[in-house]
Structures are given as C-alpha cells and as structure tokens.
Write a protein that holds these residues in place. Structure first.
Motif, PDB file in Angstrom:
ATOM      1  N   MET A 173       0.835  -1.201   0.000  1.00 28.81           N
ATOM      2  CA  MET A 173       0.000   0.000   0.000  1.00 28.81           C
ATOM      3  C   MET A 173       0.870   1.252   0.000  1.00 28.81           C
ATOM      4  O   MET A 173       1.911   1.284   0.648  1.00 28.81           O
ATOM      5  N   PRO A 209      -7.884   2.222   2.962  1.00 31.79           N
ATOM      6  CA  PRO A 209      -7.387   1.461   1.814  1.00 31.79           C
ATOM      7  C   PRO A 209      -8.263   1.710   0.585  1.00 31.79           C
ATOM      8  O   PRO A 209      -9.493   1.611   0.656  1.00 31.79           O
ATOM      9  N   VAL A 258      -3.948   0.643  -2.646  1.00 31.51           N
ATOM     10  CA  VAL A 258      -3.418  -0.713  -2.598  1.00 31.51           C
ATOM     11  C   VAL A 258      -2.747  -1.003  -3.933  1.00 31.51           C
ATOM     12  O   VAL A 258      -3.385  -0.964  -4.986  1.00 31.51           O
TER      13      VAL A 258
END
Length: 688
Positions: free
Chosen positions: A331, A488, A338
């Motif tokens: 990441m 994320p 990601v």
C-alpha cells in the motif's frame, strides 16, 4: 318534495351511466393499447440474441489488467440436456409464474411497488426470467423508468417470437455463475466436474442460488453464505410444489465436493485484488452484479501491474512446494492506494483471499502499536527496563503468567526501548503494556485503523489477537506517512458504457498521530536491520538487512502458527504473512520466508524510484546515545547510534568512566533512569 326526489334519482342515474360509459371507454382504450403493443412487438420480429459488452479493469497506469465478459467459458446446451432439478430450482427461486405470464408478472410488479413504497426506495425488483434475459442481452442495468419500459418491450418481443422453453434455454445458457463460468454447463463443469444433465438436487439447488450475486454467493468464496442461499432455493422449490420437505432437508444436508475444474482466471495480473474490487463494486458502491458482467464498465483501480508481478514472482520463488500459504498487501501510505495483493500461493487452487478474509495472530508485529502508546505516555527511545525471566501476576492476582523470549535469550540487564524493538524482547513489552494499562495499545491500534476485535488482556502485548494482513498494512501506514490514518483504496473511478462516471474516489487521510512521535517510532523500527545494535541477541532483521538498499523500517512477528513481516519505506508499506491454513508452523524451516518475500519485493518493486529518507519534523533532535544504557555516548562508551527525541526529552547524562577494576559504573542518579529503575523494582515486588 316528490319533484326534488325525482330530480336527484335522475341525476344519480345519469352519473352512473356516465361512469359505466367512461369505464367501458377505458377498457376499450386499454384493450386497444394492448392489441397495438402486442401487434407492434410482433411486427418488430424476433430480437437478435446478441452478446453483451465487456467490463474492463485497469491498473494504476491505466493499462488493462483484467476483464469480465459473456462469451468466455460458455458451453451452450439444449434445455433437454439440462437436469430437471436445475430448471425447477431456477424457476422456483427466480420466476414461479414463468409459464403463465407474457414476459412480465403483474402480481410481482404490484408486490414490488408496495414493498418499495414501504421502504422508500426502488431496491425491490420484480423482473421475470424473460426480463432478466432481455436486460442482459440488450439493455443497461440502471434503475430508470426508461430502461424499465424498454425492458418490457424487449420482453414482449421475446415472448411473441420465441416459445417459453427457448427463452428458458437461452437464460440458462447465458446467466453468469461466477469465476468465468457463463451458462449452466460451464458452471456444472467448473464447480462439480460434470455435465449439467448429471447434477444432483443438492448441486442443482446450490448453482441456482449463485446468479443473484456471483461473487457474494459463490461457495468457493463463502460456503456458509452459499449454503444459506441454497436453503432459500430449496424452500422455494417446496413452496412451488416440486419438492417435499424431506427431500429439501436431505439435499441441504448432502455434502458437496467442489472440484473447480477449468477455472477461468479473470487475469494474470492480480486475481485476488480483482475479487476485492468486484465485491466493493457490489457491496459498497452498489453496482448491480449483472452490470459488472455485462454492462461495458471501465473500472480504474489502484493496482500497480509491475508491483503485482513482483509480488507474485517473489511468492512463487520463496514459497516451498507444499501446503504452506502466504498473503501480501502493498500500500502507498501517502494515499492508501493498494498497489499489490496476493491472497494465496495459487488462485486457481484456492481463490480464498487470505489477505482480507483470514484473521491471524500478528505476534511481535503488534508491538509498534504498544510502543507508540508508550512514547505518548512518557517513554523515550532511551527508556530502560530489565530483561530477565519474569513471572507476572495478572487477572487481579488470580493468575500468574511467565512469558518467554525467543530461545530464552535475555539480557539479564537493563535494555533500552531501541534494543527491545530490535531484539523483540517480550519481557520489556509485557512490562510496558501492564505499566501503561492494557487499554492503551488497543486504543492506539483502533486509532490507526485496526478494526478486528481486540481484547485488552496482558498477552495482547505479544500480538495474540487476530488481525488481517490488510489491517496491518493500514496500521503501519500511519507511522510511515507522519501520523495519518488511511482508508485502503482499491477503486479510483467507474465509468459506464456511455462514458458517464458512476463512481469516483479520492484518497482519504485523517491525522491521528503526532508527526514527531511517528518519526521517532519509525527510527526505532529501523533498528531491526541495524547490525550495529547486536548485543546479547542479534537484531531480528539480520537475515535480510543486506537485501534492502534504502531507508526502511519494520517489525517481524511470530506465533506457533504464524510468521509475519510488516515494513515500510516512505512510499510503500508491505505486510506479509506465512503459515498453514491449519496447524503449527516449523519456524526453523519456514520462519524467514515472510522476511525474504518482504525484503525482495520491497527492493525490486521500488527499483528505479527515488531513494527517499524518512522526513524529520521540526521539534525532533538527534543525539548519539549508547544503545544499551541510553546515555550520551562519549569516549568512555564509544558504541553509539544517532537516535531521535522530542526536543527537551533527550538524555543529558554521559557515559561514566570505567571503575578502577575495569567495569562500567552504573549511573542511577539521573531522573529518567531512576524512574525506569523504580518501575523495575515495582515489577520485582508485585510481579516477580
């Protein structure tokens, strides 16, 4: 009076006659409209059975990384070659009045309208099999009245020009069952390794529940959820009168053997990543599953194709040829994007994504959360505690606990926080955890994005609570980026076939940590790769330190079943797990694999990118200290390392000259060291 009454009667009679005339006229108009509509659809002729458009996934560089489209892994079979249980199950769960309507079901439409009025939305659908077939062949999947009207017209054209069995045959041969299997024959071959005419009732009912959500209800992703959906299908068959309850119960209890034959991989670039993207499209963004498979979408993701290939290469190179499994998430800590994901050693053999679906104990990889909390509560890099075998009274004195260091290796002396992290000293960690209060590490982990259940007991200091690989990458990102929690991000943008943007996202960062302390914990975590810190034990990253040629920080972790390595540079955080799906892990044989995958992947995936330092914020000072006693280094203790402190908390006492007998003089009169020695005396009295 009689005249007035007669007038009222005559007026009422005229109104009644007018009402019946209007009603008759309305019926004539409706009948004429129906005849006209049916005549129009009949005159249009049979609609072509064309192939739907392709949905394409793009990487961070906008290059195609995968696609979904009808036409791959499809084997057309006649309705007579499909097991009757498949037909019965499909009709029971999708459209019980299929053989009694003309393409649309007035009863279902009425029920759906009432349900939507109650819920205040248009979430409840009323599509028949004919409408679903028409929608998949000719139309988009947006929920508009225009699309509904066109769907009705195409459904009528299908019904006016094809018989029911032909429509049902077409539906069963084009519907998507997940994993690249289009049509019932491909699905039967893929899931059970047999033709569609040889399926059992249990197998037929399982497959018939998948099209509602191919990713959501696939038994290869979530068997428990798929079994619940199978039960719904079987009960629908009972209600439809094609099964009795005993047969339904026996079918639900029958164990199923999945062979995953001829699996169509969506792409050679990040299949596990693409599964996560598809799930987010459906569950978080709300895209219709059928639209993903047939709607011509362009899905722009965050995946870096080069990094993904490096991740897959190093997993393949380092992992042994046995049942050992791994997972990796890379990441960008600056954005939360990601960049690479591996969910197992072989997607074809197991699409179960261990990077996001499996929760495992991180072991000592959890300690940075604890030590950051310690820095917030008065600790510094130079804080010392005694490393020796210790028995702790826990649970309000009702229990005792004797944690151990790896290989029972103790300093039997005071060590600094810097050394405790580099050597992964468990005694130092537990003492810190109990001294701070067991809730402090939990609160810090929550702050940086760990969402798995965490219980604030003593052993949490050693990482005994399960977390996911993705969560660990997210948590460490806050250390790497100066203190911001990241969300994320897998999907940047979704565009439909007409070029309209359906969804677009931007990086989401929230400042949750002190940038100064984030830099200090990062500097402490670089110690695992610094052989200059070797003393009574070697630093935990000694086996891979030579593989990293840029500033990097990290922490390894191990339990009886798991091996972890989580580390980062300023532009990349990578979390790696290695272990068996079940059973213990032989660390002498497999304990270094996670570190090797992490080090090689980090170095090679960043090849050609700038070598960036961790940026020191204002208010932080670096001084040379003796890493063992935490005092300022001088000619009397030449072993030194530049370590960092918030300005005003750095050590002020220098190493003393040696005593006449040649031994080093212990200094205890400095305030900081006296406090730390008092803490250890506290543990001696009440914990040892």
């Amino acid at each position: 009076m009689e005249v007035v009454i007669n007038r009222r009667v005559r007026r009422r009679r005229r109104l009644v006659r007018l009402f019946f005339r209007l009603m008759l006229l309305s019926l004539v108009l409706v009948a004429a409209s129906a005849v006209g509509l049916l005549s129009y659809t009949k005159m249009q002729g049979p609609p072509p059975l064309n192939v739907a458009q392709t949905t394409v996934y793009y990487g961070a560089d906008n290059s195609p990384i995968g696609e979904h489209h009808q036409g791959e892994n499809r084997h057309w079979v006649a309705l007579s070659s499909i097991d009757p249980d498949v037909v019965d199950a499909t009709i029971a769960i999708e459209d019980r009045r299929f053989y009694r309507h003309w393409g649309f079901d007035v009863n279902r439409i009425g029920g759906a309208i009432l349900a939507n009025i109650r819920s205040g939305s248009r979430a409840q659908g009323a599509s028949t099999l004919t409408q679903q077939y028409a929608r998949n062949l000719y139309l988009s999947h947006d929920k508009t009245w225009k699309r509904k009207w066109n769907e009705l017209l195409y459904s009528l054209r299908l019904e006016m020009n094809y018989d029911k069995d032909k429509i049902l045959e077409g539906y069963l041969n084009t519907v998507y069952y997940g994993h690249g299997a289009y049509g019932i024959e491909a699905a039967a071959q893929h899931y059970f390794g047999k033709s569609a005419n040889r399926l059992s009732l249990a197998e037929a009912s399982m497959l018939s529940g998948i099209p509602k959500g191919p990713s959501y209800y696939s038994p290869l992703f979530d068997l428990e959820r798929a079994k619940k959906r199978q039960a719904v299908v079987l009960q629908s068959m009972v209600a439809h009168g094609v099964l009795n309850q005993v047969e339904a119960d026996e079918a639900h209890l029958e164990p199923l053997e999945f062979v995953q034959k001829e699996l169509d991989r969506p792409s050679t670039v990040g299949p596990y990543f693409q599964d996560v993207v598809e799930r987010q499209l459906i569950e978080e963004i709300g895209v219709d599953p059928a639209l993903i498979e047939a709607g011509g979408l362009k899905v722009y993701t965050t995946l870096d194709p080069n990094m993904q290939k490096q991740a897959e290469y190093w997993v393949e190179r380092e992992m042994p040829d046995n049942d050992l499994q791994t997972a990796l998430v890379a990441m960008d800590p600056r954005t939360g994007d990601v960049k690479a994901m591996v969910g197992g050693t072989d997607y074809v053999e197991s699409p179960y994504n261990r990077a996001v679906q499996a929760s495992r104990s991180p072991g000592s990889a959890f300690k940075p959360y604890l030590y950051y909390a310690a820095l917030e509560n008065g600790y510094t890099t130079a804080s010392t505690l005694l490393s020796e075998p210790t028995t702790f009274n826990i649970d309000d004195g009702r229990k005792t606990w004797s944690p151990r260091n790896f290989n029972d290796n103790y300093a039997n002396d005071f060590i600094t926080l810097l050394q405790a992290m580099a050597f992964s000293d468990n005694i130092y960690a537990v003492k810190t955890h109990l001294y701070l209060g067991t809730d402090k590490a939990v609160e810090l982990a929550r702050r940086v994005g760990i969402e798995s259940p965490l219980y604030d007991h003593a052993s949490l200091a050693l990482g005994t609570e399960d977390v996911t690989v993705l969560e660990m990458a997210r948590g460490y990102s806050a250390f790497a980026n100066g203190g911001s929690r990241v969300e994320p991000r897998f999907i940047r943008k979704v565009v439909d076939a007409e070029g309209e943007v359906l969804f677009e996202s931007e990086p989401t960062l929230t400042q949750v940590l002190d940038p100064k302390l984030s830099f200090i914990i990062t500097d402490i975590m670089t110690g695992m790769f610094d052989p200059y810190l070797n003393a009574h034990a070697s630093v935990t990253g000694r086996s891979v330190a030579h593989l990293i040629n840029r500033p990097a920080a990290g922490k390894s972790g191990s339990t009886s079943t798991d091996s972890w390595m989580v580390g980062y540079t300023p532009q990349l955080v990578t979390s790696v797990w290695v272990g068996f799906n079940e059973g213990t892990l032989n660390h002498s044989a497999y304990g270094q694999i996670a570190k090797k995958i992490w080090a090689n992947f980090t170095e090679q995936s960043l090849k050609g990118q700038p070598v960036l330092p961790f940026e020191k914020p204002d208010g932080v000072v670096g001084v040379k200290i003796n890493p063992q006693n935490g005092l300022l280094a001088n000619e009397h203790c030449p072993t030194h390392r530049v370590s960092y402190f918030i300005e005003g908390t750095e050590p002020t006492t220098e190493c003393p000259p040696p005593a006449e007998n040649g031994e080093e003089v212990e200094v205890i009169d400095e305030t900081t060291h006296e406090k730390e020695r008092f803490l250890d005396r506290f543990f001696k009295l009440f914990g040892h």
